[in-house]
Design an enzyme around this catalytic site. Structure first.
Site, short mmCIF file in Angstrom:
data_model
loop_
_atom_site.label_atom_id
_atom_site.label_comp_id
_atom_site.label_asym_id
_atom_site.label_seq_id
_atom_site.Cartn_x
_atom_site.Cartn_y
_atom_site.Cartn_z
N TYR A 1 0.90 -1.47 0.24
CA TYR A 1 -0.23 -0.17 0.30
C TYR A 1 0.75 1.13 0.34
O TYR A 1 0.29 2.50 0.35
CB TYR A 1 -0.57 -0.08 1.08
CG TYR A 1 -1.89 -1.57 0.93
CD1 TYR A 1 -2.85 -0.87 0.48
CD2 TYR A 1 -1.80 -2.60 1.79
CE1 TYR A 1 -3.76 -2.03 -0.07
CE2 TYR A 1 -2.54 -3.25 1.69
CZ TYR A 1 -3.68 -3.39 1.01
OH TYR A 1 -4.43 -4.41 0.78
N SER A 2 1.87 1.13 0.16
CA SER A 2 2.71 1.77 -0.62
C SER A 2 2.45 3.25 -0.97
O SER A 2 2.43 3.29 -2.25
CB SER A 2 4.49 1.99 -0.76
OG SER A 2 5.01 2.90 -0.90
N ASN A 3 2.48 4.67 -0.81
CA ASN A 3 2.36 6.15 -1.90
C ASN A 3 3.78 5.78 -2.27
O ASN A 3 3.80 6.19 -3.37
CB ASN A 3 2.11 7.42 -0.33
CG ASN A 3 0.65 7.04 -0.26
OD1 ASN A 3 -0.16 6.08 -0.82
ND2 ASN A 3 0.57 7.61 0.98
N HIS A 4 4.67 5.37 -1.38
CA HIS A 4 6.21 5.88 -2.29
C HIS A 4 6.17 5.05 -4.09
O HIS A 4 6.82 5.51 -4.20
CB HIS A 4 7.55 5.70 -1.52
CG HIS A 4 8.42 5.26 -1.62
ND1 HIS A 4 9.36 6.78 -2.21
CD2 HIS A 4 9.54 4.29 -2.34
CE1 HIS A 4 10.56 5.98 -3.16
NE2 HIS A 4 10.85 4.63 -2.58
N ILE A 5 5.31 4.02 -3.35
CA ILE A 5 5.54 3.75 -5.12
C ILE A 5 4.82 3.62 -6.05
O ILE A 5 5.14 3.66 -7.34
CB ILE A 5 5.30 1.74 -4.43
CG1 ILE A 5 6.28 0.80 -3.13
CG2 ILE A 5 4.54 0.79 -5.71
CD1 ILE A 5 7.27 0.14 -4.47
#
Ligand SMILES: Cc1ncc(COP(=O)(O)O)c(C=O)c1O
Length: 302
Positions: free
Chosen positions: A72-76
């Site tokens: 769920y990474s926003n960075h990804i």
């Protein structure tokens, strides 16, 4: 930032006063630094953290960005978007097993051309080891490596530019903390009279304070700026939520027409109002709250 990406970025990000009777009663001003409005896909601290990394990747002649994150990474997501707009190939190394259909975050990353691959949790924990990185090079060839959450020296330097965009007199800046890169930079960009408060959204111990200090040492040679962490607002841990937090989010949405991201910003904003309730700030204090994301990320399975 036209020279780095061929898209419009809304910088400096807007500063909006929060009109709230609880603040009036306490004699405080709260200003929201709306980094979530920088760009619909590369919002907030993500752009600040990626900016000098993109510049470095270009300087080094790299055409591929490889990074790590949870499902769920926003960075990804942000790295996938930067790759799409900036003409980089992107590889996302995701913690754990593949789950199909992909959740919204990973489906978005894939739609922006990111190649997704998965590491079991034990190997993922060793992702900074030479053995794991060498193995990734054997699989994917040459790449520019971004750490999990994008938090490295260049991310700290990008985040340090945030306070300089604020033209109003400000005493305190508060932000959510995941890996700590944002706080490390923001605190370093303060004037000596200003103070930063970081609100860890995960159950953190002293290790987080050491990590943030370490990021500042790597970037500036020493712990920099006045800052501290408020540890009591993780609501059970990363991506955990409680009815109390949910009702705070709903109340905030009703009052201010702003839906706070529950993984990060809601915990930070809850901490701010709780600290106000506990009279942590003298009347007359002006506080900037960093909003790095306003739409909720997809709900992880419990
Ligand atoms: C919306 C939001 N706020 C705050 C943070 C915390 O940033 P950092 O990892 O630099 O502490 C993140 C990081 O992923 C985020 O996505």
């Amino acid at each position: 930032m036209g020279e780095l990406l061929p898209i419009e970025l809304n910088l400096p990000s807007p500063l909006q006063e929060l009109r709230d009777d609880r603040l009036t009663a306490a004699g405080l001003r709260v200003l929201l630094k709306r980094d979530d409005l920088i760009h619909p896909e590369i919002s907030g601290n993500k752009w600040r953290k990626l900016k000098y990394n993109v510049a470095a990747a270009r300087e080094q002649g790299q055409d591929t960005l490889l990074t790590f994150g949870g499902a769920y990474s926003n960075h990804i997501r942000a790295t996938a978007a930067v790759g799409y707009y900036g003409g980089f190939k992107t590889i996302g190394i995701i913690r754990g097993e593949e789950h199909l259909p992909l959740n919204d975050s990973l489906a978005y990353a894939e739609s922006r051309g990111m190649r997704l691959t998965y590491l079991d949790r034990t190997t993922y924990r060793a992702k900074t080891s030479v053995a794991v990185i060498d193995d990734l090079h054997r699989q994917f060839g040459d790449f520019y490596l971004l750490p999990e959450g994008g938090s490295n020296t260049r991310a700290v330097e990008g985040s340090a530019e945030l306070p300089g965009e604020i033209t109003e007199p400000v005493d305190v800046l508060i932000c959510a903390v995941g890996t700590g890169g944002t706080l490390a930079g923001v605190a370093a960009g303060l004037t000596p009279q200003q103070h930063a408060i970081g609100v860890p959204v995960l159950k953190a111990g002293a290790f987080l304070e050491q990590e943030i200090t370490g990021l500042q040492q790597a970037a500036y040679g020493a712990r920099t700026g006045s800052w501290h962490l408020e540890y009591d607002y993780h609501f059970g841990g990363y991506a955990k939520r409680t009815p109390d937090l949910d009702s705070f989010i709903e109340d905030f949405r009703t009052r201010h027409d702003l839906l706070l991201d529950w993984v990060y910003e809601a915990k930070m904003m809850y901490a701010l109002f709780d600290q106000i309730d506990r009279k942590a700030f003298p009347a007359g204090t002006t506080i900037v709250a960093l909003i790095a994301q306003s739409t909720p990320v997809a709900t992880p399975p419990c």
